[in-house]
Write an enzyme that holds these catalytic residues in place. Sequence first.
Site, PDB file in Angstrom:
ATOM      1  N   GLY A  19       1.784   7.262  -0.371  1.00  0.00           N
ATOM      2  CA  GLY A  19       2.006   6.010  -1.199  1.00  0.00           C
ATOM      3  C   GLY A  19       3.171   5.844  -1.962  1.00  0.00           C
ATOM      4  N   SER A  21       6.388   4.519  -1.918  1.00  0.00           N
ATOM      5  CA  SER A  21       7.481   3.691  -1.583  1.00  0.00           C
ATOM      6  C   SER A  21       7.802   2.860  -2.870  1.00  0.00           C
ATOM      7  CB  SER A  21       7.135   2.499  -0.256  1.00  0.00           C
ATOM      8  OG  SER A  21       6.061   2.047  -0.652  1.00  0.00           O
ATOM      9  N   ARG A  22       6.851   2.588  -3.710  1.00  0.00           N
ATOM     10  CA  ARG A  22       6.891   1.708  -4.889  1.00  0.00           C
ATOM     11  C   ARG A  22       6.155   2.344  -5.999  1.00  0.00           C
ATOM     12  NH1 ARG A  22       4.443  -3.656  -2.146  1.00  0.00           N
ATOM     13  NH2 ARG A  22       2.551  -2.646  -1.562  1.00  0.00           N
ATOM     14  N   VAL A  71      -2.550   7.106   5.964  1.00  0.00           N
ATOM     15  CA  VAL A  71      -3.373   8.320   5.549  1.00  0.00           C
ATOM     16  C   VAL A  71      -4.765   8.380   6.036  1.00  0.00           C
ATOM     17  CG1 VAL A  71      -1.966   8.752   3.257  1.00  0.00           C
ATOM     18  CG2 VAL A  71      -4.218   7.428   3.223  1.00  0.00           C
ATOM     19  N   ASN A  97      -1.512  10.040  -3.792  1.00  0.00           N
ATOM     20  CA  ASN A  97      -1.192   8.943  -4.644  1.00  0.00           C
ATOM     21  C   ASN A  97      -1.715   7.559  -3.798  1.00  0.00           C
ATOM     22  OD1 ASN A  97       0.084   7.380  -6.838  1.00  0.00           O
ATOM     23  ND2 ASN A  97       1.176   6.836  -4.913  1.00  0.00           N
ATOM     24  N   TYR A 169     -13.499   0.464  -6.535  1.00  0.00           N
ATOM     25  CA  TYR A 169     -12.351   1.393  -7.078  1.00  0.00           C
ATOM     26  C   TYR A 169     -12.910   2.732  -7.652  1.00  0.00           C
ATOM     27  CZ  TYR A 169      -8.061   2.570  -9.579  1.00  0.00           C
ATOM     28  OH  TYR A 169      -6.801   3.184  -9.945  1.00  0.00           O
ATOM     29  N   LYS A 173     -12.763   6.436  -6.792  1.00  0.00           N
ATOM     30  CA  LYS A 173     -11.883   7.357  -7.616  1.00  0.00           C
ATOM     31  C   LYS A 173     -12.738   8.763  -8.091  1.00  0.00           C
ATOM     32  CE  LYS A 173      -7.397   5.892  -7.349  1.00  0.00           C
ATOM     33  NZ  LYS A 173      -6.390   6.534  -6.806  1.00  0.00           N
TER      34      LYS A 173
END
Length: 263
Positions: A19, A21-22, A71, A97, A169, A173
């Site tokens: 992850g 790309s930004r 992923v 990430n 979330y 996590k």
Amino acid sequence: MTQTTIPKLLTDKVVIITGSSRGLGAEIAQQMAAAGAKVCVNYRQSKDAAEQVVAKIKDAGGQAFAYQADVTQLQEVQAMAQAVIERFSRIDVLVNNALPQYQFDPSADNTSIETVQWAHFSQQIDGIVKGAVNTVQAVLPQMKAQQMGKIINISTNLIYNPVVTYYDYTTAKSALVGLTRNLASELGPHGIRVNLLAGGLLKTTDASSLTTEEVFDYIATTTPLRQATSVANFANSVLLMASDLSAAITGQSIAVDGGLTMP
């Protein structure tokens, strides 16, 4: 990046950042490349953004390439790991990430046990936990053959202090803490260190883009350092954990939030 010079802590190390790309992932990729690493910029959909990250790294004199892989699909990340090995002959660091699309909205259904749905949990658990398990399984044969490696899982300080109850979330996590400790215990004899870094509300990522300056200012006043954690600051900590300077650290869950939480 806030630093003008990054020490060459990762010279010739080979790194996969999921992850990346930004946002935070892109910052980590650029800092690791500046530290001397050869970087695989993983993305799922944002091809143009990933190629822009690679271009910035190459323009700065670094080495990187972009690779598309979801992923949550084991075969795709196994193919990514093989591509990295074919290109660079090894894998030294994995940074987990990647995050399913998410927006921090305190009024959303997933912030109350009365309205959250199991579908919310499933999406986050698949993207965060399953994704991390897949990537670890993909890089593990190479790391075991090398008898060394670093795995860094990215989490949130909401697992210590759920100031907003993002049930889906935060639960996903939190599971990374248990995964990190089990991996560290099993893989330590193979020279593989596994740690978790838990960030605060970072200034600024896509997920925190709706956060007002007033909220960031409030967070800053509640930290011992009197500042909100920037994306660059957090990436600095990832760089430290990826380097040989953290060789004696494994199985740890460390908050990177200016001291806001002290677990």
